[in-house]
Design a protein around this motif. Structure first.
Motif, PDB file in Angstrom:
ATOM      1  N   LYS A  46     102.387  66.354 -54.834  1.00  0.00           N
ATOM      2  CA  LYS A  46     102.260  67.856 -54.737  1.00  0.00           C
ATOM      3  C   LYS A  46     101.756  68.114 -54.184  1.00  0.00           C
ATOM      4  O   LYS A  46     100.946  67.516 -53.040  1.00  0.00           O
ATOM      5  CB  LYS A  46     102.185  68.299 -56.258  1.00  0.00           C
ATOM      6  CG  LYS A  46     103.426  67.601 -57.608  1.00  0.00           C
ATOM      7  CD  LYS A  46     102.878  67.813 -58.441  1.00  0.00           C
ATOM      8  CE  LYS A  46     104.567  67.531 -59.178  1.00  0.00           C
ATOM      9  NZ  LYS A  46     104.744  68.812 -60.817  1.00  0.00           N
ATOM     10  N   THR A  47     101.169  69.038 -53.610  1.00  0.00           N
ATOM     11  CA  THR A  47     100.221  69.734 -53.114  1.00  0.00           C
ATOM     12  C   THR A  47      98.457  69.270 -53.732  1.00  0.00           C
ATOM     13  O   THR A  47      98.453  69.556 -54.482  1.00  0.00           O
ATOM     14  CB  THR A  47     100.351  71.084 -52.915  1.00  0.00           C
ATOM     15  OG1 THR A  47     101.474  72.272 -52.917  1.00  0.00           O
ATOM     16  CG2 THR A  47      98.892  72.502 -52.279  1.00  0.00           C
ATOM     17  N   PRO A  48      98.069  68.832 -52.310  1.00  0.00           N
ATOM     18  CA  PRO A  48      96.734  68.113 -52.816  1.00  0.00           C
ATOM     19  C   PRO A  48      95.979  69.216 -52.998  1.00  0.00           C
ATOM     20  O   PRO A  48      96.062  70.491 -52.613  1.00  0.00           O
ATOM     21  CB  PRO A  48      96.506  67.301 -51.156  1.00  0.00           C
ATOM     22  CG  PRO A  48      97.861  67.543 -50.574  1.00  0.00           C
ATOM     23  CD  PRO A  48      98.578  68.872 -51.112  1.00  0.00           C
ATOM     24  N   SER A  49      94.666  68.329 -53.949  1.00  0.00           N
ATOM     25  CA  SER A  49      94.013  69.239 -54.525  1.00  0.00           C
ATOM     26  C   SER A  49      92.413  68.437 -54.194  1.00  0.00           C
ATOM     27  O   SER A  49      92.087  67.493 -54.892  1.00  0.00           O
ATOM     28  CB  SER A  49      94.408  69.144 -56.334  1.00  0.00           C
ATOM     29  OG  SER A  49      92.494  69.528 -56.199  1.00  0.00           O
ATOM     30  N   ALA A  50      91.620  69.240 -53.420  1.00  0.00           N
ATOM     31  CA  ALA A  50      90.830  69.090 -53.107  1.00  0.00           C
ATOM     32  C   ALA A  50      89.609  68.705 -53.930  1.00  0.00           C
ATOM     33  O   ALA A  50      88.478  67.453 -54.478  1.00  0.00           O
ATOM     34  CB  ALA A  50      89.937  69.892 -51.840  1.00  0.00           C
ATOM     35  N   ALA A  51      89.734  69.839 -54.777  1.00  0.00           N
ATOM     36  CA  ALA A  51      89.044  69.987 -55.925  1.00  0.00           C
ATOM     37  C   ALA A  51      88.908  68.380 -56.997  1.00  0.00           C
ATOM     38  O   ALA A  51      87.862  68.020 -57.252  1.00  0.00           O
ATOM     39  CB  ALA A  51      88.886  70.698 -56.533  1.00  0.00           C
ATOM     40  N   ARG A  52      90.382  68.101 -57.183  1.00  0.00           N
ATOM     41  CA  ARG A  52      90.611  66.890 -58.374  1.00  0.00           C
ATOM     42  C   ARG A  52      90.160  65.791 -57.161  1.00  0.00           C
ATOM     43  O   ARG A  52      89.750  64.343 -57.340  1.00  0.00           O
ATOM     44  CB  ARG A  52      92.109  66.522 -58.242  1.00  0.00           C
ATOM     45  CG  ARG A  52      92.268  65.430 -58.991  1.00  0.00           C
ATOM     46  CD  ARG A  52      93.780  65.827 -59.812  1.00  0.00           C
ATOM     47  NE  ARG A  52      94.513  64.364 -60.205  1.00  0.00           N
ATOM     48  CZ  ARG A  52      94.779  62.867 -59.506  1.00  0.00           C
ATOM     49  NH1 ARG A  52      94.678  63.211 -58.667  1.00  0.00           N
ATOM     50  NH2 ARG A  52      94.670  62.020 -60.229  1.00  0.00           N
ATOM     51  N   ASP A 117      94.746  63.417 -52.630  1.00  0.00           N
ATOM     52  CA  ASP A 117      93.567  64.301 -53.670  1.00  0.00           C
ATOM     53  C   ASP A 117      92.175  64.511 -52.662  1.00  0.00           C
ATOM     54  O   ASP A 117      91.550  64.731 -52.138  1.00  0.00           O
ATOM     55  CB  ASP A 117      93.859  64.640 -54.765  1.00  0.00           C
ATOM     56  CG  ASP A 117      94.972  64.875 -55.186  1.00  0.00           C
ATOM     57  OD1 ASP A 117      95.018  65.842 -54.575  1.00  0.00           O
ATOM     58  OD2 ASP A 117      94.771  64.611 -56.152  1.00  0.00           O
ATOM     59  N   LEU A 118      92.730  62.746 -52.321  1.00  0.00           N
ATOM     60  CA  LEU A 118      91.019  62.657 -52.254  1.00  0.00           C
ATOM     61  C   LEU A 118      91.092  62.571 -50.545  1.00  0.00           C
ATOM     62  O   LEU A 118      89.545  62.670 -50.065  1.00  0.00           O
ATOM     63  CB  LEU A 118      90.764  60.839 -52.274  1.00  0.00           C
ATOM     64  CG  LEU A 118      90.227  59.750 -53.197  1.00  0.00           C
ATOM     65  CD1 LEU A 118      90.166  58.440 -53.361  1.00  0.00           C
ATOM     66  CD2 LEU A 118      89.082  60.197 -52.904  1.00  0.00           C
ATOM     67  N   SER A 119      92.506  62.245 -49.973  1.00  0.00           N
ATOM     68  CA  SER A 119      92.324  62.865 -48.109  1.00  0.00           C
ATOM     69  C   SER A 119      91.814  64.412 -47.793  1.00  0.00           C
ATOM     70  O   SER A 119      91.456  64.695 -47.011  1.00  0.00           O
ATOM     71  CB  SER A 119      93.735  62.210 -47.553  1.00  0.00           C
ATOM     72  OG  SER A 119      93.555  61.287 -47.920  1.00  0.00           O
ATOM     73  N   ALA A 120      92.624  65.165 -48.780  1.00  0.00           N
ATOM     74  CA  ALA A 120      92.079  66.157 -49.217  1.00  0.00           C
ATOM     75  C   ALA A 120      90.393  67.147 -49.075  1.00  0.00           C
ATOM     76  O   ALA A 120      90.246  67.619 -48.225  1.00  0.00           O
ATOM     77  CB  ALA A 120      93.538  67.154 -50.081  1.00  0.00           C
ATOM     78  N   TYR A 121      90.072  66.032 -49.945  1.00  0.00           N
ATOM     79  CA  TYR A 121      88.476  66.593 -50.396  1.00  0.00           C
ATOM     80  C   TYR A 121      87.861  65.946 -48.876  1.00  0.00           C
ATOM     81  O   TYR A 121      86.509  66.930 -48.125  1.00  0.00           O
ATOM     82  CB  TYR A 121      88.208  65.799 -51.154  1.00  0.00           C
ATOM     83  CG  TYR A 121      86.632  65.474 -51.632  1.00  0.00           C
ATOM     84  CD1 TYR A 121      85.728  66.536 -52.060  1.00  0.00           C
ATOM     85  CD2 TYR A 121      86.284  64.486 -51.209  1.00  0.00           C
ATOM     86  CE1 TYR A 121      85.334  66.646 -51.951  1.00  0.00           C
ATOM     87  CE2 TYR A 121      84.813  64.299 -51.129  1.00  0.00           C
ATOM     88  CZ  TYR A 121      84.140  65.340 -51.976  1.00  0.00           C
ATOM     89  OH  TYR A 121      82.667  65.758 -52.017  1.00  0.00           O
ATOM     90  N   TYR A 122      87.753  64.728 -48.231  1.00  0.00           N
ATOM     91  CA  TYR A 122      86.935  64.289 -47.141  1.00  0.00           C
ATOM     92  C   TYR A 122      87.261  65.385 -46.269  1.00  0.00           C
ATOM     93  O   TYR A 122      86.732  64.842 -45.443  1.00  0.00           O
ATOM     94  CB  TYR A 122      87.644  63.029 -47.011  1.00  0.00           C
ATOM     95  CG  TYR A 122      86.749  61.732 -48.178  1.00  0.00           C
ATOM     96  CD1 TYR A 122      84.682  61.998 -48.372  1.00  0.00           C
ATOM     97  CD2 TYR A 122      87.385  61.185 -48.958  1.00  0.00           C
ATOM     98  CE1 TYR A 122      85.130  60.986 -49.218  1.00  0.00           C
ATOM     99  CE2 TYR A 122      87.420  60.133 -49.605  1.00  0.00           C
ATOM    100  CZ  TYR A 122      85.730  60.687 -49.770  1.00  0.00           C
ATOM    101  OH  TYR A 122      84.594  59.267 -51.053  1.00  0.00           O
TER     102      TYR A 122
END
Length: 229
Positions: A46-52, A117-122
Motif C-alpha cells: 500500500k502507500t509507503p509510510s516513511a514514519a513506519r 516503508d523503509l525505502s520511503a524513509y531513507y
C-alpha cells in the motif's frame, strides 16, 4: 571469473527466468492472457509510510548509520537513495539472489510493506556530507562524471545520474551523491568487470559506460562522487 563479475551474476537470474527485475510492483499477465511467470523481485504494498519506515530503520543504524548516513567507507549510505533502487536491492537480498549473508538475513524478516516503508524513509533523509578527497583526483573524476571523454568513448555519468548525482526514480537510476568512497569504487569495479547483462537496463548501461575506464579512472570517479556535495 573475477570475484567482482561473479557477484553481479545475480542480476541476470530474473532475466533467465523470463521476468523483469524492474517490473511493476503488482503481478501482471502475458499478452496471451495467461499468468506471467512469478517475479521474485516484484513487490505488493500500500502507500509507503516513511514514519513506519523510521521505526524499522532503527535496526539498520548499526551498519548504515543514523538516518542512513554511513560513516564507514566500505558500507553504503542509504539516505537520499531513490525508493525504487532501495526496494529492488532489499527484494534481491530477501530472494537470496544478491550475495550477502548479513543482508539476506536482515531482508528475510521484511515484508513487502516493510521494504516499501523503509525505502520511503531513507529517500526522505538528507544525503550525508561529502567525504574528504584528494583535490587532483577529485578534479579528474569530476571531469569524467560531468563531461566524459569522447575520444575514449567514455560517457558522462551525469547523462543518467544527473549533474548532482541524485539519479532518477522513474528509471531506477540510483543516487550516487556522496557514497562512501570504498563502496563506490567497489561497485564501479563490479560493473567494469561484469559479463554482459544481455541488454538488461540499467545494469547493461552501467557496464557499457564504465568499460572504457582504467583503474585510475575508476578511482577518480569514486573520489568525485564521494565528495560531490
Amino acid at each position: 571469473m573475477s570475484r567482482f563479475s561473479s557477484r553481479l551474476l545475480w542480476l541476470a537470474v530474473p532475466a533467465l527466468l523470463g521476468t523483469s527485475v524492474f517490473a511493476a510492483t503488482t503481478p501482471g499477465t502475458t499478452p496471451q492472457g495467461t499468468a506471467a511467470p512469478k517475479n521474485p523481485l516484484a513487490l505488493q504494498f500500500k502507500t509507503p509510510s516513511a514514519a513506519r519506515g523510521a521505526a524499522i530503520a532503527g535496526t539498520c543504524a548499526g551498519c548504515h548509520g543514523k538516518t542512513g548516513v554511513s560513516v564507514q567507507a566500505d558500507i553504503p549510505s542509504l539516505a537520499g537513495q531513490i525508493p525504487n533502487y532501495t526496494q529492488f536491492q532489499l527484494a534481491a537480498f530477501r530472494a537470496k539472489l544478491r550475495p550477502s549473508n548479513v543482508m539476506q538475513q536482515v531482508a528475510s524478516k521484511l515484508s513487502d510493506q516493510d521494504i516499501a516503508d523503509l525505502s520511503a524513509y531513507y529517500a526522505a533523509q538528507a544525503v550525508g556530507p561529502a567525504w574528504k578527497a584528494e583535490p587532483a583526483a577529485r578534479a579528474r573524476g569530476q571531469k569524467l562524471f560531468t563531461a566524459g571523454d569522447p575520444a575514449r568513448n567514455v560517457i558522462a555519468c551525469a547523462v543518467c545520474h544527473g549533474s548532482n548525482g541524485r539519479g532518477l526514480n522513474a528509471n531506477h537510476i540510483a543516487s550516487v551523491t556522496n557514497l562512501p568512497p570504498e563502496y563506490a569504487l567497489e561497485v564501479l569495479k563490479e560493473f567494469h568487470e561484469a559479463p554482459t547483462f544481455g541488454g538488461l537496463v540499467p545494469p547493461e548501461t552501467m557496464r557499457i559506460a564504465v568499460k572504457p575506464l582504467t583503474d585510475k579512472d575508476l578511482k577518480d570517479v569514486a573520489t568525485y562522487i564521494s565528495s560531490m556535495k
